[in-house]
Scaffold this active site. Structure first.
Site, mmCIF file in Angstrom:
data_model
loop_
_atom_site.group_PDB
_atom_site.id
_atom_site.type_symbol
_atom_site.label_atom_id
_atom_site.label_comp_id
_atom_site.label_asym_id
_atom_site.label_seq_id
_atom_site.Cartn_x
_atom_site.Cartn_y
_atom_site.Cartn_z
ATOM 1 C CB CYS A 2 -0.936 0.101 1.191
ATOM 2 S SG CYS A 2 -1.908 -1.387 1.456
ATOM 3 N NE ARG A 27 4.416 2.034 -0.604
ATOM 4 C CZ ARG A 27 5.552 1.649 -0.058
ATOM 5 N NH1 ARG A 27 6.681 1.894 -0.682
ATOM 6 N NH2 ARG A 27 5.582 1.041 1.101
ATOM 7 C CD1 TRP A 75 -0.524 -5.786 -3.945
ATOM 8 C CD2 TRP A 75 -0.335 -6.635 -1.890
ATOM 9 N NE1 TRP A 75 -0.116 -7.092 -4.068
ATOM 10 C CE2 TRP A 75 0.019 -7.644 -2.824
ATOM 11 C CE3 TRP A 75 -0.285 -6.957 -0.543
ATOM 12 C CZ2 TRP A 75 0.406 -8.916 -2.453
ATOM 13 C CZ3 TRP A 75 0.107 -8.240 -0.167
ATOM 14 C CH2 TRP A 75 0.455 -9.197 -1.119
ATOM 15 C CG ASN A 101 2.541 0.677 3.764
ATOM 16 O OD1 ASN A 101 3.666 1.117 3.648
ATOM 17 N ND2 ASN A 101 2.255 -0.555 3.471
ATOM 18 N N GLY A 102 0.898 -1.368 6.061
ATOM 19 C CA GLY A 102 1.530 -2.273 7.018
ATOM 20 C C GLY A 102 0.535 -3.323 7.453
ATOM 21 C CD GLU A 481 15.596 -11.002 -12.494
ATOM 22 O OE1 GLU A 481 15.325 -11.671 -11.479
ATOM 23 O OE2 GLU A 481 15.097 -9.881 -12.715
ATOM 24 C CE LYS A 485 11.846 -8.601 -14.145
ATOM 25 N NZ LYS A 485 12.569 -8.835 -12.953
ATOM 26 C CD GLU A 488 8.558 -9.833 -11.892
ATOM 27 O OE1 GLU A 488 8.188 -9.660 -10.724
ATOM 28 O OE2 GLU A 488 9.706 -9.533 -12.273
ATOM 29 C CG HIS A 504 17.929 -35.583 -12.151
ATOM 30 N ND1 HIS A 504 18.206 -36.908 -11.909
ATOM 31 C CD2 HIS A 504 19.085 -35.014 -12.547
ATOM 32 C CE1 HIS A 504 19.497 -37.129 -12.128
ATOM 33 N NE2 HIS A 504 20.047 -35.991 -12.522
ATOM 34 C CE LYS A 603 10.456 -1.125 -8.296
ATOM 35 N NZ LYS A 603 10.794 -2.384 -8.978
#
Ligand code: G6P
Length: 608
Positions: A2, A27, A75, A101-102, A481, A485, A488, A504, A603
């Protein structure tokens, strides 16, 4: 996660709040809301979905008049995205409004307690306990009510608070969630992050844990958790304001990919002086560096992936044993940490909850910590014993690119410097490494200029269901990575696999036409990975290979080849990532996804 904002001053608050929130949407963005004091009452407007819905609903803020207000972009953690759960939250009489926020960890206990006192809850959020608790403790003195709430709540918070009875004042307080205060000419602001206030002021106070800020149109004062006034120094932010704008690019991600040559230069150049590496900023003595017996690299997401790369580089060049951990694992696995070991926390935001907790865990055990951080003044930057900044500037797209690249080169510098001090490499080798490092920006530019080829290729894969990324050694690190990318931002299932492990398990998933991106930049492992490619193509896979210029042999095995320029073997990740970033970007664009704000993500992950 948030984002919160607040404004009090001589201008209309709502447009400023909406503008500030637009800089914080990274956020969280499942709903948004603002509260404005209209001269008589606090009025709240909320909307589900992106901020633009709220902007449309309020005609860009024009329907809400008043010169003081708070805002929030959410969020969801507790309770689905809905009008009821969106912030700001009110007390029953609508005389106190709060944005948060939290996470309030003991909210169930507090809720039960407050319900017992007759408070009725209208949302599923943890935040609502804060506003009712404020109401419960408020006896005419907001600071007293706030400090009493601080003593009762457990967890993390950055709060923006308005009391109808104190219309000319905004209150803000934080613990473990970021909060800054901007001192402007025409008013004062609060925000979760600097870009939200940059348009109005560069004069910023970083609020520390358990500090309260009190803002009026002209003044700002600060208090501690005991309600005693304290003094704080402001910081002048010298970022280029355009850094937080799209500047003509279609998406922040594309803009930030194009900024990579510069961020790599900005991270390298100040630290390369007279042909040697200068990391005096860390204040680590040679003796201290020589004594390091082991390094623990701890991070989340892409920052963790740079840690995986760094493990190979530190072990390869400096011969220091390295363990890499996901911060969420490290903090709970009771790691064995011993004297003369170094914990390196890597974080773009400097606020990731798990990384911060891991840092504190290491510090509590008396182990030296070093933060590789992008956001100046962030919690990790402040709390780590030593800080090395990656000078990437503000990164807005949720999927990191330029901060990732800056982290990689910061880690290379450290590894080379440690190796030199510990006598593992000669000055001539250092000079050769530096020469290659300094070529990276130009080489990244070259790869970026080749984007059409990748765009064209990516368009063929917008309907892919599964994509695999494989490589060995450092090429495995970059595969992780590349895979992250893609998944997401395009929502295509993808997995990174160490090429040698394919047999395997994962090879059973290969079908006719399955796309596999094979990264093949480590010469000593060429033959091994090429064998894996052959195994894949003979089972129907379509293999895209990313390899070094000159390795034309690979064309016999792979279906499509992208060449990266020659560099030292330890630095190939900095180049191989560019086509993989571009590929993900164009798949996402081709699918019509929201590139900069992928679903369900944010983010800055400031909750566990
Ligand atoms: C989120 C971001 C990633 C980032 C990770 C760690 O998942 O979307 O891009 O790598 O958090 O964040 P940090 O700020 O600690 O680097």
């Amino acid at each position: 996660m948030c984002g919160i904002v607040g404004y009090i001053g001589v201008s209309q608050a709502a447009p400023i709040l909406l503008d500030g929130l637009s800089k914080l949407e990274y956020r969280g963005y499942d709903s948004a809301g603002i509260a404005v004091y209209d001269g008589e009452n606090i009025k709240v407007q909320k909307a589900i979905g992106r901020l633009k819905v709220l902007s449309e609903q309020t005609h860009d803020g024009a329907t809400m008049t008043g010169m003081a207000g708070i805002g929030h972009t959410r969020w969801a953690t507790h309770g689905a995205p809905s009008n009821q759960n969106a912030h700001p939250h009110f007390n029953q009489e609508e005389t106190i409004a709060v944005v948060h926020n939290g996470i309030i960890e003991n909210y169930l206990k507090l809720k039960k307690h407050l319900e017992g006192k007759g408070y009725q809850f209208v949302s599923d959020t943890d935040t609502e306990v804060v506003v009712h608790l404020l109401d419960y403790y408020y006896k005419g003195d907001p600071i007293e009510a706030i400090t009493r709430v601080m003593h009762r709540v457990e967890g993390s918070y950055a709060l923006g608070i308005m009391f109808k009875a104190h219309p000319g004042i905004l209150y803000a307080v934080r613990k473990d969630s970021p909060l800054i205060v901007g001192h402007g000419k025409d008013g004062n602001l609060i925000a979760s992050d600097v870009p939200a206030v940059l348009k109005y002021t560069r004069n910023v106070y970083f609020i520390q844990n358990e500090e309260i800020a009190v803002l009026s149109e002209e003044d700002i004062s600060f208090y501690n958790v005991d309600g005693e006034e304290i003094t704080k120094e402001s910081t002048t932010i010298d970022w280029d304001i355009n850094a937080a704008e799209k500047g003509g690019y279609e998406h922040f991600m594309l803009k930030e990919m194009y900024e990579q040559p510069q961020t790599v230069r900005d991270t390298l150049n100040p630290r390369i002086k007279d042909g040697t590496i200068d990391i005096e900023e860390l204040g680590m003595s040679e003796d201290e560096i020589c004594r390091i017996r082991k390094i623990h690299i701890v991070a989340c997401g892409s920052a963790y992936h740079t840690g995986v790369t760094a493990k190979y580089v530190f072990e390869g060049i400096a011969r220091i044993p390295v363990e890499v951990d996901l911060a969420s694992e490290f903090r709970y696995r009771n790691p064995i940490l011993q004297q003369d070991e170094l914990v390196i926390i890597i974080s773009q935001s400097g606020e990731t909850a798990d990384s911060l907790a891991a840092l504190r865990e290491a510090k509590n055990r008396g182990i030296k910590t070093l933060g590789i951080v992008n956001v100046v003044g962030s919690s990790i930057a402040r709390e780590a014993d030593k800080v090395m900044y990656t000078w990437a500037g503000p990164e807005i797209a949720v999927a990191t690119t330029k901060a990732y690249s800056a982290q990689l080169v910061a880690e290379y510098l450290l590894a080379i410097k440690f190796a030199q001090i510990r006598g593992e490499i000669t000055d001539t080798e250092v000079a050769s490494y530096l020469k290659d490092l300094q070529k990276l920006p130009e080489q990244i530019e070259m790869l970026l200029s080749n984007k059409e080829k990748i765009q064209h290729f990516a368009n063929r894969y917008i309907s892919a269901k599964d994509v695999f990324f494989v490589g060995r050694g450092l090429d495995y690190a970059i595969s992780m990575e590349g895979s992250l990318k893609l998944k997401e931002i395009s929502y295509i299932h993808s997995e990174a696999y160490a090429a040698g492990e394919l047999k395997h398990g994962t090879i059973s998933l290969i079908e006719e036409g399955t796309l596999v991106a094979a990264v093949v930049t480590q010469e000593a492992l060429y033959k091994k990975t090429i064998s894996n490619i052959v195994e894949l193509t003979s089972r129907g896979a379509f293999v895209l290979a990313v390899t070094n210029t000159g390795n034309t042999e690979i064309e016999k095995a792979a279906d499509y080849v992208i060449y990266i320029p020659q560099t030292n073997r330890w630095f190939t990740n900095s180049l191989a990532i560019i086509p993989l970033q571009l590929f993900s970007y164009y798949v996402s664009v081709g699918k019509g996804c929201d590139v900069d704000k992928p679903r369900n993500l944010a983010k800055s992950v400031t909750v566990e």
